[in-house]
Enzyme design. Sequence first.
Site, PDB file in Angstrom:
ATOM      1  N   HIS A 194      21.902  17.368  43.151  1.00 30.90           N
ATOM      2  CA  HIS A 194      21.131  18.391  43.864  1.00 30.90           C
ATOM      3  C   HIS A 194      21.167  19.752  43.188  1.00 30.90           C
ATOM      4  O   HIS A 194      20.233  20.530  43.336  1.00 30.90           O
ATOM      5  CB  HIS A 194      21.668  18.556  45.296  1.00 30.90           C
ATOM      6  CG  HIS A 194      21.350  17.386  46.178  1.00 30.90           C
ATOM      7  ND1 HIS A 194      21.533  17.423  47.543  1.00 30.90           N
ATOM      8  CD2 HIS A 194      20.866  16.151  45.893  1.00 30.90           C
ATOM      9  CE1 HIS A 194      21.178  16.249  48.058  1.00 30.90           C
ATOM     10  NE2 HIS A 194      20.780  15.460  47.082  1.00 30.90           N
ATOM     11  N   CYS A 247      41.605  26.351  38.151  1.00 29.91           N
ATOM     12  CA  CYS A 247      42.637  27.337  38.493  1.00 29.91           C
ATOM     13  C   CYS A 247      43.400  26.753  39.678  1.00 29.91           C
ATOM     14  O   CYS A 247      43.244  25.569  39.985  1.00 29.91           O
ATOM     15  CB  CYS A 247      42.050  28.718  38.775  1.00 29.91           C
ATOM     16  SG  CYS A 247      40.913  28.818  40.167  1.00 29.91           S
TER      17      CYS A 247
HETATM   18  C1  RB5 Z   1      46.862  32.134  40.475  1.00 28.46           C
HETATM   19  O1  RB5 Z   1      48.068  32.277  41.150  1.00 28.46           O
HETATM   20  C2  RB5 Z   1      45.745  31.808  41.448  1.00 28.46           C
HETATM   21  O2  RB5 Z   1      45.392  32.937  42.164  1.00 28.46           O
HETATM   22  C3  RB5 Z   1      44.566  31.256  40.704  1.00 28.46           C
HETATM   23  O3  RB5 Z   1      44.951  30.118  40.009  1.00 28.46           O
HETATM   24  C4  RB5 Z   1      43.387  30.842  41.534  1.00 28.46           C
HETATM   25  O4  RB5 Z   1      43.764  29.997  42.577  1.00 28.46           O
HETATM   26  C5  RB5 Z   1      42.480  31.901  41.952  1.00 28.46           C
HETATM   27  O5  RB5 Z   1      41.453  31.685  42.614  1.00 28.46           O
END
Ligand code: RB5
Length: 144
Positions: A101, A68
């Site tokens: 680990h 993400c």
């Molecule tokens: C999306 O904008 C962002 O919040 C997501 O990709 C991530 O970083 C969340 O932890």
Amino acid sequence: MPGETIAIAADHGGVELKVILKEDLADLGYEVLDLGTDGPDSVDYPDFAETLIGAIRDGRAARGVLICGSGIGMSIAANRHREIRAALVHDNLSARLARQHNDANVLVMGGRFIGPEVARDCLRAFLTTEFDGGRHERRVAKMS
Ligand code: RB5
């Protein structure tokens, strides 16, 4: 090991890195289970983490890669499951230690934080480093 199925999923903050790592996985001889997302439209990272964890739980994938924007949301979401050890890594050493680990079975990275070459290096370290076992076995067992 090559031949094993690796699931990969990302939200919109990680989709560009997913494309790069997916290609690397295939080049290294892994079967790739791509669980999206596939474009820049805003999506919710917990949905993609859940889908990927589902694939590991039902045996469609042996391990997983989640991306993400920061890597934080994906790792929080994935680690809600006892059998998942999702490690947010930033470099080769953290990726290696996550295996040695922690016996991490999900690699997590932040697509907006890590450069593609460092991410590729982390992926290789995650795939090729064995769990050390020994004292770490007991600690990992306490989590699951
Ligand atoms: C999306 O904008 C962002 O919040 C997501 O990709 C991530 O970083 C969340 O932890």
